[in-house]
Design a protein around this motif. Sequence first.
Motif, PDB file in Angstrom:
ATOM      1  N   ASP A  53       0.586  -6.960   0.265  1.00  0.00           N
ATOM      2  CA  ASP A  53       0.318  -6.301   1.535  1.00  0.00           C
ATOM      3  C   ASP A  53      -1.166  -6.439   1.883  1.00  0.00           C
ATOM      4  OD1 ASP A  53       0.014  -4.488   3.662  1.00  0.00           O
ATOM      5  OD2 ASP A  53       0.804  -2.766   2.541  1.00  0.00           O
ATOM      6  N   ARG A  54      -1.449  -7.082   2.990  1.00  0.00           N
ATOM      7  CA  ARG A  54      -2.845  -7.292   3.415  1.00  0.00           C
ATOM      8  C   ARG A  54      -3.625  -5.992   3.592  1.00  0.00           C
ATOM      9  NH1 ARG A  54      -0.996 -11.700   7.581  1.00  0.00           N
ATOM     10  NH2 ARG A  54      -1.228 -13.553   6.288  1.00  0.00           N
ATOM     11  N   LEU A  84      -6.222  -8.859  -7.895  1.00  0.00           N
ATOM     12  CA  LEU A  84      -4.771  -8.738  -7.890  1.00  0.00           C
ATOM     13  C   LEU A  84      -4.130  -9.991  -7.291  1.00  0.00           C
ATOM     14  CD1 LEU A  84      -2.411  -6.895  -8.629  1.00  0.00           C
ATOM     15  CD2 LEU A  84      -2.637  -5.831  -6.377  1.00  0.00           C
ATOM     16  N   LEU A  85      -4.704 -10.486  -6.224  1.00  0.00           N
ATOM     17  CA  LEU A  85      -4.210 -11.712  -5.603  1.00  0.00           C
ATOM     18  C   LEU A  85      -4.282 -12.880  -6.585  1.00  0.00           C
ATOM     19  CD1 LEU A  85      -3.196 -12.842  -2.856  1.00  0.00           C
ATOM     20  CD2 LEU A  85      -5.581 -13.324  -2.307  1.00  0.00           C
ATOM     21  N   ALA A  86      -5.411 -13.001  -7.281  1.00  0.00           N
ATOM     22  CA  ALA A  86      -5.591 -14.097  -8.233  1.00  0.00           C
ATOM     23  C   ALA A  86      -4.664 -13.967  -9.448  1.00  0.00           C
ATOM     24  CB  ALA A  86      -7.050 -14.163  -8.688  1.00  0.00           C
ATOM     25  N   HIS A 122       1.866  -9.356   5.933  1.00  0.00           N
ATOM     26  CA  HIS A 122       1.876  -8.110   6.692  1.00  0.00           C
ATOM     27  C   HIS A 122       3.272  -7.547   6.521  1.00  0.00           C
ATOM     28  CE1 HIS A 122       1.517  -5.199   9.840  1.00  0.00           C
ATOM     29  NE2 HIS A 122       2.433  -5.791  10.581  1.00  0.00           N
ATOM     30  N   VAL A 123       3.392  -6.294   6.063  1.00  0.00           N
ATOM     31  CA  VAL A 123       4.719  -5.727   5.750  1.00  0.00           C
ATOM     32  C   VAL A 123       5.241  -4.777   6.819  1.00  0.00           C
ATOM     33  CG1 VAL A 123       4.342  -5.962   3.262  1.00  0.00           C
ATOM     34  CG2 VAL A 123       3.813  -3.787   4.390  1.00  0.00           C
ATOM     35  N   GLY A 124       4.449  -4.533   7.854  1.00  0.00           N
ATOM     36  CA  GLY A 124       4.864  -3.602   8.901  1.00  0.00           C
ATOM     37  C   GLY A 124       5.758  -4.257   9.934  1.00  0.00           C
ATOM     38  N   SER A 132       0.831  -1.189   0.000  1.00  0.00           N
ATOM     39  CA  SER A 132       0.000   0.000   0.000  1.00  0.00           C
ATOM     40  C   SER A 132       0.873   1.250   0.000  1.00  0.00           C
ATOM     41  CB  SER A 132      -0.894  -0.005   1.242  1.00  0.00           C
ATOM     42  OG  SER A 132      -1.504   1.249   1.432  1.00  0.00           O
ATOM     43  N   GLY A 133       0.465   2.255  -0.772  1.00  0.00           N
ATOM     44  CA  GLY A 133       1.180   3.523  -0.797  1.00  0.00           C
ATOM     45  C   GLY A 133       1.223   4.198   0.556  1.00  0.00           C
ATOM     46  N   GLY A 134       0.382   3.738   1.479  1.00  0.00           N
ATOM     47  CA  GLY A 134       0.353   4.286   2.827  1.00  0.00           C
ATOM     48  C   GLY A 134       1.257   3.555   3.793  1.00  0.00           C
TER      49      GLY A 134
END
Length: 162
Positions: free
Chosen positions: A117-118, A144-146, A154-156, A65-67
Amino acid sequence: MSEHPGIARFRAEHERLGGTGRIVTLPDSVHTAALAAEALGCEVGAIANSLLFDTGEGPVLVLTSGGHRVDVTATAARIGVPRLKRASPEFVREHTGQVIGGVSPLAHPAPVPTYLDRHLAAFGEIWAAAGHPAAVFSTTYAELLAMTGATEVHVGPEDASA
């Protein structure tokens, strides 16, 4: 005027995989997630950044995520690789056939292990690069997942909630 070859390759793969979203070309001045979000009228978190990392054993693509910022130490441990080091422009082009800023989740010369990213699941519509720094496409988290065959992650940092 003909379409840029990177966008054309992306478009063909997107269609082959049954992608349903729109492909949009933005002004060249839109080169960050924040600027892209502003141009598209969406939240910065709905921009899926395609970040290619060098693990020391090969490439890994993280769609984040861009956030969010990727905690490279925690994420490397979660996905079972020795490290996540930001890839050089040459490494990116070699493994994706695309340039930094235009790396799409699709249309690479060979499969690249991909992680999603979830946090992106919180958005009904997601935008990601479409093979060129000025091109993006709309999609959903599920699509996108498919299309990518990604593994959710989780990337944090370790102490943040997934």
